[in-house]
Design a protein around this motif. Structure first.
Motif, short mmCIF file in Angstrom:
data_model
loop_
_atom_site.label_atom_id
_atom_site.label_comp_id
_atom_site.label_asym_id
_atom_site.label_seq_id
_atom_site.Cartn_x
_atom_site.Cartn_y
_atom_site.Cartn_z
N SER A 10 16.01 29.55 -9.85
CA SER A 10 14.67 28.44 -9.40
C SER A 10 13.68 29.13 -8.72
O SER A 10 13.80 29.80 -7.88
CB SER A 10 15.56 27.18 -8.62
N SER A 11 12.48 28.69 -9.17
CA SER A 11 11.16 28.90 -8.34
C SER A 11 11.26 27.94 -7.07
O SER A 11 11.59 26.90 -7.41
CB SER A 11 9.91 28.52 -9.32
N MET A 12 10.91 28.55 -6.01
CA MET A 12 10.98 27.92 -4.61
C MET A 12 9.74 28.39 -3.63
O MET A 12 9.27 29.49 -3.90
CB MET A 12 12.12 28.04 -3.99
N PRO A 13 9.09 27.27 -3.23
CA PRO A 13 8.20 27.90 -2.29
C PRO A 13 8.87 28.32 -1.02
O PRO A 13 10.16 28.43 -1.06
CB PRO A 13 7.33 26.50 -1.86
N SER A 14 8.00 28.80 0.01
CA SER A 14 8.77 29.37 1.30
C SER A 14 9.36 28.06 1.99
O SER A 14 8.70 27.04 1.65
CB SER A 14 7.62 30.13 1.92
N LEU A 15 10.07 28.51 2.98
CA LEU A 15 10.80 27.26 3.73
C LEU A 15 9.66 26.58 4.44
O LEU A 15 9.73 25.57 4.55
CB LEU A 15 11.78 27.82 4.33
N GLU A 16 8.96 27.57 4.84
CA GLU A 16 7.73 27.11 6.03
C GLU A 16 6.70 26.14 5.12
O GLU A 16 6.55 25.17 5.58
CB GLU A 16 6.88 28.13 6.53
N GLU A 17 6.53 26.41 3.79
CA GLU A 17 5.69 25.76 3.06
C GLU A 17 6.18 24.28 2.91
O GLU A 17 5.58 23.32 2.91
CB GLU A 17 5.39 26.33 1.75
N TYR A 18 7.56 24.47 2.46
CA TYR A 18 8.20 23.10 2.13
C TYR A 18 8.54 21.93 3.35
O TYR A 18 7.79 21.09 3.41
CB TYR A 18 9.49 23.40 1.58
N ILE A 19 8.59 22.77 4.47
CA ILE A 19 8.72 21.95 5.79
C ILE A 19 7.55 21.30 6.19
O ILE A 19 7.53 20.14 6.46
CB ILE A 19 9.35 22.88 6.98
N GLU A 20 6.43 21.86 6.01
CA GLU A 20 4.92 21.39 6.28
C GLU A 20 4.72 20.26 5.19
O GLU A 20 4.23 19.37 5.73
CB GLU A 20 4.03 22.72 6.03
N GLU A 21 5.25 20.42 4.15
CA GLU A 21 4.82 19.49 3.04
C GLU A 21 5.81 18.15 3.45
O GLU A 21 5.29 16.99 2.98
CB GLU A 21 5.36 19.97 1.63
N ILE A 22 7.00 18.16 4.10
CA ILE A 22 8.03 16.96 3.99
C ILE A 22 7.84 16.37 5.69
O ILE A 22 8.15 15.28 5.82
CB ILE A 22 9.47 17.34 3.85
N LYS A 23 6.93 17.11 6.41
CA LYS A 23 6.82 16.55 7.82
C LYS A 23 6.23 14.99 7.78
O LYS A 23 6.75 14.19 8.64
CB LYS A 23 5.71 17.52 8.38
N PRO A 24 5.24 14.87 6.82
CA PRO A 24 4.58 13.42 7.04
C PRO A 24 5.90 12.45 6.57
O PRO A 24 5.61 11.22 6.88
CB PRO A 24 3.57 13.49 5.76
N ILE A 25 6.72 12.86 5.78
CA ILE A 25 7.76 11.94 5.45
C ILE A 25 8.56 11.41 6.60
O ILE A 25 8.99 10.14 6.78
CB ILE A 25 8.70 12.46 4.25
N PHE A 26 8.84 12.29 7.63
CA PHE A 26 9.74 12.18 8.64
C PHE A 26 8.82 11.18 9.66
O PHE A 26 9.31 10.51 10.14
CB PHE A 26 10.09 13.44 9.31
N GLU A 27 7.48 11.45 9.33
CA GLU A 27 6.72 10.18 10.22
C GLU A 27 6.71 8.97 9.74
O GLU A 27 6.69 8.01 10.32
CB GLU A 27 5.17 10.98 10.41
N SER A 28 6.39 8.80 8.53
CA SER A 28 6.17 7.70 7.71
C SER A 28 7.78 6.91 7.60
O SER A 28 7.84 5.64 7.58
CB SER A 28 5.39 7.74 6.41
N LYS A 29 8.60 7.71 7.40
CA LYS A 29 9.86 7.16 7.11
C LYS A 29 10.04 6.52 5.85
O LYS A 29 10.63 5.69 5.34
CB LYS A 29 10.50 6.49 8.23
N TRP A 30 9.28 6.66 4.89
CA TRP A 30 8.94 6.30 3.52
C TRP A 30 9.70 7.35 2.52
O TRP A 30 9.00 8.53 2.37
CB TRP A 30 7.61 5.91 3.24
N LEU A 31 10.79 7.01 2.06
CA LEU A 31 11.69 8.13 1.49
C LEU A 31 11.38 7.97 -0.31
O LEU A 31 11.89 9.08 -0.80
CB LEU A 31 13.18 8.22 2.08
N THR A 32 11.15 6.88 -0.77
CA THR A 32 11.03 6.72 -2.04
C THR A 32 10.23 5.71 -2.50
O THR A 32 9.55 5.14 -1.62
CB THR A 32 12.37 6.71 -2.56
N ASN A 33 10.25 5.13 -3.72
CA ASN A 33 9.39 3.92 -4.08
C ASN A 33 8.11 4.19 -4.08
O ASN A 33 7.23 3.30 -3.53
CB ASN A 33 9.90 2.49 -3.41
N MET A 34 7.62 5.32 -4.84
CA MET A 34 6.19 5.55 -5.30
C MET A 34 5.60 5.72 -3.87
O MET A 34 4.42 5.04 -3.56
CB MET A 34 5.78 4.63 -6.12
#
Ligand SMILES: *Cc1c(COP(=O)(O)O)cnc(C)c1O
Length: 369
Positions: A10-34
Motif C-alpha cells: 500500500s502507498s502511505m503518507p508519512s506518519l507525521e503527515e497523517y497525524i497532522e491531517e487527523i488532528k482536526p477530527i480529534f478537535e471536532s469529534k466528528w468522525l463520520t457522516n459526511m
C-alpha cells in the motif's frame, strides 16, 4: 531471514503527515457522516479526476451495489458483464436481484469483447457492466454506441483505472456511472473506500441517500437504503495519498518499464502493452505463460517465486462463472478466451516502492530454465 516481496504494497503518507491531517477530527469529534474531511476529499478528487460529480463510499463494492440499485431495474432483469474480474462485479449484480449474463473478453487487453455484446442482448437486458482491467480501458466508444442503440445503461467497474486518461480526458467520464475502489491494494487508497463518478447531476440525490439508510431529512426515510458512508479517518488518508499520487504513478511506471525490458519478446510469455491514446496508472503487471513455448506454466513460475519469498497472484482465477456459488447456472466454456487467460495468468509484484533490483531478481527467477 530473506525479505518478503508481496504482490502489492500500500502507498502511505508519512506518519507525521497523517497525524497532522487527523488532528482536526480529534478537535471536532466528528468522525463520520459526511464531515469536513469527507467534503475536502470529494472536492480534491473531483479536481484531480476532472469529473463533474462524485460520491464517496465505505468501499468500492458498496459503491457498485448502490450504482446498480440507483436505477431501480425490475427484478430479474439482465446485465451483461464479464467473468474476468474480481468477485465484487458479479456479486453486486446478484445482490440487486438481477441476472448477470457473461460476455467473453478480448485477448488483447482482457476487457469485454465488444463484438460479442449484441448477441447477448434480450428483451430483459437493462445494462452493460464492463470492467476496465489492470489499468487497460474498455472500448468505451463502441460500448456507448451499443448502449444508445439498445437503450441500455452503462455502469463501469473502474476499480483498476484510477487516474487513467483516455484521449486526454478522465476515463470516468464515459458511461452513466463509474465505480472506483480505494482499497488498500489499489493505486490510490483511503484504507478502505470507493467512489461513484457520474455526469447526470440528478443522480446525486439517490446515490447519496442510498448510502445513508435512505434518510431524506430529519423526519423522512423515503428509500430502502443501506449504510455505506466513508468515515473521516479514511477520507483523511485519501487527502494525504492524493498529494503524492502523481509521484507514486511515476514510480510504478519505472517498475513497468523494467519488467517490459526484461520480459517482452520472450517466447511463450505475453505481457500487456500500453494501449493507444491512454495515460496509464500501471496498476498491475499480468503475465500470460504458454508452457509449450516457455517450458514452465503459470503455477510452476508461482511456486519458484514463492520459494524465494516472492508472492504473486492468479488474478483473475478462478473465473467468476466457475465459482462454487455460480457454476451451477453457468458454463465457463462459453467464455473460452477468459478461460484460457485465467488459466495461464500470473500477476507479478507491482507497487511504487518496488526497487529495480527486486524487479531484476523476480525476472531472473521467472526466466531461469
Ligand atoms: C477491488 C475491486 C473491487 C471492489 O472494491 P473494494 O473497494 O475492495 O470493495 C471491484 N472490482 C474490481 C475489479 C476490483 O479490483
Amino acid at each position: 531471514m530473506q525479505k518478503k516481496i508481496l504482490v502489492t504494497q500500500s502507498s502511505m503518507p508519512s506518519l507525521e503527515e497523517y497525524i497532522e491531517e487527523i488532528k482536526p477530527i480529534f478537535e471536532s469529534k466528528w468522525l463520520t457522516n459526511m464531515g469536513e474531511k469527507h467534503k475536502e476529499l470529494e472536492k480534491n478528487l473531483k479536481e484531480y479526476l476532472g469529473v463533474k460529480n462524485i460520491s464517496l463510499y465505505t468501499n468500492g463494492h458498496m459503491a457498485l451495489y448502490i450504482a446498480i440499485k440507483s436505477f431501480d431495474f425490475p427484478g430479474g432483469s439482465e446485465i451483461i458483464t464479464t467473468p474476468y474480474s474480481f468477485s465484487s462485479t458479479t456479486h453486486a449484480i446478484v445482490q440487486n436481484n438481477l441476472k448477470p449474463v457473461f460476455c467473453d473478453i478480448n485477448e488483447k487487453d482482457y476487457t469485454i469483447d465488444v463484438s460479442k455484446i449484441e448477441s447477448l442482448i434480450t428483451d430483459k437486458t437493462v445494462a452493460i457492466l464492463p470492467v476496465h482491467v489492470y489499468g487497460h480501458v474498455c472500448d468505451v466508444e463502441k460500448i456507448d454506441e451499443i448502449a444508445k442503440k439498445h437503450n441500455l445503461k452503462v455502469i463501469y467497474d473502474a476499480a483498476h483505472v484510477f487516474g487513467v486518461k483516455y484521449k486526454g480526458t478522465s476515463i470516468a467520464n464515459y458511461g452513466d456511472i463509474s465505480m472506483f475502489s480505494f482499497h488498500a491494494t489499489k493505486v490510490f487508497n483511503t484504507i478502505e473506500g470507493g467512489a461513484l463518478v457520474y455526469n447526470d447531476d440528478n443522480k446525486r440525490l439517490i446515490l447519496e441517500r442510498l448510502k445513508n439508510f435512505g434518510i431524506n431529512g430529519p423526519d423522512h426515510v423515503d428509500t430502502v437504503g443501506t449504510n455505506a458512508k466513508m468515515n473521516e479517518f479514511c477520507a483523511a488518508m485519501g487527502i494525504c495519498n492524493l498529494r503524492h499520487i502523481d509521484d507514486e504513478i511515476k514510480k510504478r511506471e519505472k517498475v513497468y518499464n523494467r519488467y517490459l525490458e526484461r520480459l517482452d519478446g520472450i517466447d511463450g510469455i505475453t505481457v500487456s502493452k500500453l494501449q493507444d491514446n491512454i495515460i496509464s496508472n500501471f496498476a498491475y503487471f499480468p503475465v500470460i505463460f504458454d508452457k509449450e513455448k516457455f517450458g514452465k506454466n503459470r503455477n510452476e513460475v508461482m511456486e519458484e517465486l514463492k520459494k524465494e519469498n516472492i508472492y504473486t497472484r492468479k488474478y483473475f482465477y478462478p473465473l467468476i462463472n466457475d465459482y462454487e456459488c455460480y457454476r451451477d447456472k453457468y458454463d465457463s466454456n462459453e467464455t473460452p478466451i477468459a478461460k484460457r487467460i485465467s488459466d495461464n495468468v500470473l500477476t507479478i509484484p507491482m507497487y511504487a516502492d518496488l526497487s529495480i533490483e527486486d524487479v531484476d531478481k523476480i525476472c531472473d527467477i521467472i526466466l531461469k530454465k
